[in-house]
Design an enzyme around this catalytic site. Structure first.
Site, short mmCIF file in Angstrom:
data_model
loop_
_atom_site.label_atom_id
_atom_site.label_comp_id
_atom_site.label_asym_id
_atom_site.label_seq_id
_atom_site.Cartn_x
_atom_site.Cartn_y
_atom_site.Cartn_z
N LYS A 94 0.82 -1.47 -0.21
CA LYS A 94 0.50 0.15 0.31
C LYS A 94 1.09 1.21 -0.17
CE LYS A 94 -0.92 1.60 4.19
NZ LYS A 94 -1.29 2.95 4.13
N ASN A 95 1.57 1.28 0.91
CA ASN A 95 2.79 2.36 1.39
C ASN A 95 3.81 2.39 0.21
OD1 ASN A 95 1.77 2.72 3.09
ND2 ASN A 95 2.91 2.46 4.39
N CYS A 119 -3.61 12.12 13.21
CA CYS A 119 -4.66 11.18 13.31
C CYS A 119 -4.09 10.14 14.89
CB CYS A 119 -4.15 9.89 12.05
SG CYS A 119 -2.92 9.03 12.35
N ARG A 128 1.19 14.51 13.22
CA ARG A 128 1.64 13.62 12.03
C ARG A 128 1.77 15.47 10.93
NH1 ARG A 128 -0.70 8.80 10.16
NH2 ARG A 128 1.60 8.77 8.73
N ASP A 138 5.56 0.58 11.86
CA ASP A 138 4.08 -0.31 10.88
C ASP A 138 4.36 -1.38 12.05
OD1 ASP A 138 4.11 2.24 8.36
OD2 ASP A 138 3.60 1.86 9.91
N ARG A 190 -8.30 -0.81 5.07
CA ARG A 190 -7.66 0.28 4.36
C ARG A 190 -6.48 0.13 3.77
NH1 ARG A 190 -6.51 5.88 7.61
NH2 ARG A 190 -5.63 5.72 5.76
C1 EPZ Z 1 4.97 6.84 6.73
O1 EPZ Z 1 3.54 7.91 6.48
C2 EPZ Z 1 4.12 6.03 6.37
N1 EPZ Z 1 2.95 5.67 5.49
C3 EPZ Z 1 2.82 4.95 7.85
O2 EPZ Z 1 2.50 3.47 7.50
C4 EPZ Z 1 4.65 5.42 8.31
O3 EPZ Z 1 4.25 4.49 9.96
C5 EPZ Z 1 5.07 5.89 8.89
O4 EPZ Z 1 5.73 6.54 7.22
C6 EPZ Z 1 7.00 6.07 9.62
O5 EPZ Z 1 7.39 4.82 8.67
C7 EPZ Z 1 2.94 6.35 4.19
O6 EPZ Z 1 3.57 5.95 3.78
C8 EPZ Z 1 1.64 6.43 3.32
P1 EPZ Z 1 7.00 10.42 8.62
P2 EPZ Z 1 4.60 9.50 7.43
O7 EPZ Z 1 6.60 11.23 7.72
O8 EPZ Z 1 4.82 9.24 5.89
C9 EPZ Z 1 6.91 13.26 11.65
C10 EPZ Z 1 0.83 2.79 8.19
O9 EPZ Z 1 0.22 2.33 8.83
N2 EPZ Z 1 6.66 14.54 10.52
O10 EPZ Z 1 8.00 9.08 7.94
O11 EPZ Z 1 3.51 10.22 7.59
C11 EPZ Z 1 5.82 12.08 12.15
O12 EPZ Z 1 5.13 13.40 12.82
C12 EPZ Z 1 1.56 4.54 7.81
O13 EPZ Z 1 0.65 2.32 6.56
C13 EPZ Z 1 7.17 15.48 10.76
O14 EPZ Z 1 7.49 16.11 12.09
O15 EPZ Z 1 5.09 9.38 8.38
C14 EPZ Z 1 6.63 11.43 12.86
O16 EPZ Z 1 6.16 11.33 14.06
C15 EPZ Z 1 0.83 4.83 9.58
N3 EPZ Z 1 6.93 16.76 10.43
C16 EPZ Z 1 7.58 11.15 12.41
O17 EPZ Z 1 7.79 12.40 11.76
C17 EPZ Z 1 6.79 16.17 8.67
O18 EPZ Z 1 7.43 16.96 7.68
C18 EPZ Z 1 7.61 10.11 10.71
O19 EPZ Z 1 6.88 10.74 9.96
C19 EPZ Z 1 6.60 14.94 8.42
C20 EPZ Z 1 7.12 14.26 10.01
#
Ligand code: EPZ
Length: 417
Positions: A22-23, A117, A122, A305, A397
């Site tokens: 999915k990702n 969420c 996020r 995850d 999802r």
């Molecule tokens: C991706 O989310 C995945 N989703 C998530 O999978 C996964 O848990 C996550 O990466 C971490 O591996 C998709 O790929 C669609 P991040 P993402 O930006 O990109 C903070 C699932 O279960 N952050 O790597 O949104 C953020 O709040 C989902 O399939 C900032 O602060 O995660 C988090 O604490 C859930 N500012 C950390 O970084 C930003 O601009 C990692 O977030 C971006 C992120």
């Protein structure tokens, strides 16, 4: 709202084939916006996030067809609008992945701020800061990100913290930008590498995906491509845990074992038997697995995850497992539901202390997010009696026909509409 009813106590046996990731499919569908020529994606999982993305692309005037099973054809030649509406974005944060491609292709993008969420705030500040460095003018008002750029120009961008979709958004913006872009402290996730593979097939000039420093030389236009989405490493990991927690013996087919080694090693640390043979992984549970602590980290560390699924397993391990969640600030909601099933779990900030083994008893539980739902299904597989998992839409999802596939492994599980 659908529910899943699970009657625990069956050791899973047999083999199961992993779906596409999915990702990886989500950013790949967004990448198709970058080209006026159709892009065809194979091995796309038929899950609700993909359906949502199809609706989002249709909103933008893009033709999305399903020429055959698990194949999506995206023709962005008629890209007419550049707004991702709140109604869609609030149901799927990954919609922010259209921001970079829309800006790169059309010079405009209006995307609803995703909002938080269940697992955390996020924010997308790194996405926005990076696009601004590439010359975009960005305002956030009325809950929307409004971005414009005559033509994005290459920049040297350092992520202040690793972000998967942030890396993907800026990578997609950079491929059509003028000049060279360097992305430093990039996410190393395999899904980023898969996206880079697709972009290169579309004619982009990308080097270093999968390493902390990605170099992109912008091109004027991209052509079409056909691309097979990588297997889902988190779904594979979830099935690994299903085999381990039920003390069963299952074989997972069509995986990419190199992308889930931290999960494999963690299970091996507990005494579970895991054998890798090409794209097949066999897992055999043991009577008394040992407790092993886990700390979530960016790839190649133990995936956030997989944290909820591993917590369900830890309730059956002998001893105390300390599970530390470093990526999201609120990703332990499954713990209280597991406790209602009889687990012994204490939360101390970013740490969950799990004492095992504990006998779990079936209960009525609620899924709070995608992986929490998976965790509760896994607990239901070993609990005594019936477990009913509510709000199964979270599971739908990201998991395709989960109850059917677990059922084929012998699980007693049915969907209640
Ligand atoms: C991706 O989310 C995945 N989703 C998530 O999978 C996964 O848990 C996550 O990466 C971490 O591996 C998709 O790929 C669609 P991040 P993402 O930006 O990109 C903070 C699932 O279960 N952050 O790597 O949104 C953020 O709040 C989902 O399939 C900032 O602060 O995660 C988090 O604490 C859930 N500012 C950390 O970084 C930003 O601009 C990692 O977030 C971006 C992120």
């Amino acid at each position: 709202m659908d529910k899943l009813k699970i009657t625990g106590g069956v050791r899973l046996e047999g083999s199961v084939t992993v779906s596409g990731a999915k990702n990886a499919a989500l950013p790949a569908m967004a990448a198709a916006l970058l080209s006026p020529v159709p892009v065809e994606l194979g091995n796309v999982p038929m899950v609700n996030d993909i359906r949502t993305t199809r609706k989002l692309l249709a909103e933008l005037g893009v033709r999305v067809t399903l020429p055959e099973d698990h194949t999506v054809r995206i023709d962005a030649g008629g890209l007419a609008r550049c707004e991702a509406p709140y109604e869609l974005v609030r149901t799927m944060r990954a919609s922010v992945l259209v921001l970079g491609p829309l800006l790169a292709r059309t010079g405009r993008a209006r995307v609803s701020l995703p909002g938080g969420c269940a697992i955390g705030a996020r924010p997308i500040d790194s996405h926005i800061r990076g696009l601004e460095k590439m010359g975009a003018d960005i305002r956030t008002e009325h809950g929307y990100v409004e971005a414009t750029a005559r033509r994005l120009r290459g920049a040297d961008i350092l992520f202040d913290r690793v972000t998967v979709t942030g890396t993907e958004n800026l990578l997609m913006a950079a491929v059509l930008a003028e000049g060279e872009t360097i992305l430093r402290n990039s996410a190393l996730e395999p899904e980023v590498v898969d996206l880079a593979r697709l972009l290169s097939a579309m004619g982009a000039d990308v080097e270093g995906a999968g390493t902390p420093t990605i170099r992109v030389r912008g091109v004027r236009e991209l052509h079409g491509a056909s691309h097979r989405v990588m297997p889902d490493r988190i779904e594979a990991g979830t099935f690994l845990v299903a085999g381990a927690v039920t003390k069963g013996n299952i074989e997972i087919l069509g995986a990419e074992p190199a992308t889930l080694l931290s999960t494999v090693e963690k299970l091996r640390e507990t005494g579970v038997l895991v054998e890798i043979d090409g794209d097949r992984i066999r897992v055999a549970g043991v009577e008394a697995p040992r407790a092993a602590s886990a700390t979530t980290r960016e790839h190649p560390g133990f995936p956030t995850d997989m944290q909820a699924q591993y917590m369900a397993f830890s309730t059956q391990a002998c001893g105390v497992s300390v599970i530390t969640e470093n990526i999201f600030e609120n990703r332990f909601m499954h713990a209280s539901e597991l406790v209602r099933m009889g687990a012994r779990i204490r939360i101390e900030g970013a740490r969950a202390i799990v004492e095992g083994p504990t006998r779990l008893s079936g209960a009525n539980v609620i899924a709070s997010d995608l992986r929490a739902g998976a965790s509760l299904v896994l607990a239901g597989l070993v609990a005594e009696g019936d477990t009913v998992v509510n709000r199964v839409y979270h599971l739908d999802r990201g998991y395709e026909r989960l109850e059917e596939r677990l059922g084929m492994l012998g699980a007693r599980i049915e969907r209640i509409h």
